[in-house]
Design a protein around this motif. Structure first.
Motif, short mmCIF file in Angstrom:
data_model
loop_
_atom_site.label_atom_id
_atom_site.label_comp_id
_atom_site.label_asym_id
_atom_site.label_seq_id
_atom_site.Cartn_x
_atom_site.Cartn_y
_atom_site.Cartn_z
N ASP A 31 0.83 -1.21 0.07
CA ASP A 31 0.07 -0.05 0.14
C ASP A 31 0.78 1.24 0.01
OD1 ASP A 31 -2.09 1.69 0.02
OD2 ASP A 31 -2.53 1.36 2.29
N ASP A 32 0.33 2.06 -0.74
CA ASP A 32 1.18 3.43 -0.72
C ASP A 32 1.26 4.30 0.58
OD1 ASP A 32 1.86 3.05 -3.60
OD2 ASP A 32 0.12 4.24 -4.41
N HIS A 33 0.08 4.07 1.50
CA HIS A 33 -0.13 4.78 2.56
C HIS A 33 0.30 3.90 3.77
CE1 HIS A 33 -2.24 7.98 0.85
NE2 HIS A 33 -2.89 7.13 -0.13
N SER A 34 1.43 2.93 3.62
CA SER A 34 1.65 2.16 4.71
C SER A 34 2.43 2.57 5.66
CB SER A 34 2.42 0.89 4.14
OG SER A 34 3.53 1.17 3.46
N GLU A 85 6.68 13.06 4.14
CA GLU A 85 6.91 11.53 4.03
C GLU A 85 8.61 11.69 3.59
OE1 GLU A 85 5.77 10.26 -0.61
OE2 GLU A 85 4.61 9.71 1.10
#
Length: 87
Positions: A31-34, A85
């Protein structure tokens, strides 16, 4: 026997208010939002929350429109910078 029946119906009642197991969101490594599930990100979110609480108290102490707008924009910028990020 009566206690088992009471326990059974209480369990059914509690499960009625909980989401189904298929609806529970588990973090996927692909997932990109991990990153949002990591401990460091949660720590950053608590910093941002405390920053906004302090800024809000400051805004309540000095309710002047130019001051509120300036400090609000500055706090928004700092929040995005902290939660970035790449940092």
């Amino acid at each position: 026997m009566l206690i088992a029946l009471i326990r059974f119906y209480c369990t059914l009642l509690v499960r009625a208010f909980q989401p189904r197991e298929s609806e529970i969101c588990l973090p996927d490594p692909a997932d990109d939002h991990s990153r949002r599930y990591t401990r460091s990100y949660r720590l950053k979110k608590s910093w941002v929350k405390n920053l906004w609480i302090g800024t809000s108290l400051l805004m309540l102490c000095f309710p002047l429109l130019p001051f509120v707008l300036a400090i609000g924009l500055l706090t928004s910028f700092l929040s995005f910078a902290i939660l970035d990020e790449t940092a």
